[in-house]
Design a protein around this motif. Structure first.
Motif: not given
Length: 154
Positions: A83-85, A141-142, A144-146, A148-149, A154
């Motif tokens: 997980s990216d977390s 982080m957030y 690149w998380r967005g 990826a979605k 996804w």
């Protein structure tokens, strides 16, 4: 002041997370072959102690590096639950080990008194790059998380 509060909250969250994963029995630390040294119960105990050290500021840099190494080892051994977390926790622990986040709210300074301080915390400023480092890390982080979605998979 904000970086010290972040350190305390981050350490408290890590302590509660390690405590709950250890008590629930779902932790990968339960497997004896994954314990790098000593009995299997010692590994989660050291993780708990280092998270508490991050929270209180006692042995701050040693606690950060210990938590970083043990948590990242545990995370990399359990590749099925990436997980990216988990990546973020490792990166935050690495960044905390390089900053002066223990300048505010450190229990060591409060317990041992002024003779162990080089300067009072109000005189010892935290460099601006320490705060910018965390802002850039969390923002990227957030972001690149967005990104990826946005992918159709996804």
């Amino acid at each position: 002041c904000a970086l010290g509060l972040f350190r305390m909250v981050f350490g408290a969250v890590l302590f509660v997370a390690m405590l709950s994963s250890g008590l629930s029995g779902e932790s990968p630390n339960d497997y004896p072959e994954r314990a790098p040294w000593g009995p299997p119960w010692l590994y989660p105990l050291v993780l708990l102690a280092s998270a508490l050290g991050i929270c209180t500021g006692v042995g701050y840099r040693v606690s950060c590096v210990t938590f970083l190494l043990l948590y990242t080892r545990q995370w990399l051994l359990d590749c099925s639950t990436y997980s990216d977390s988990q990546y973020l926790v490792s990166m935050l622990a690495l960044c905390l080990s390089m900053t002066n986040a223990n300048a505010f709210g450190c229990v060591r300074v409060g317990l041992l008194g002024p003779r162990f301080r080089t300067k009072p915390p109000s005189v010892r400023p935290i460099p601006h790059w320490n705060v910018v480092l965390f802002k850039v890390l969390l923002s990227s982080m957030y972001f690149w998380r967005g990104v990826a979605k946005l992918n159709a998979d996804w």
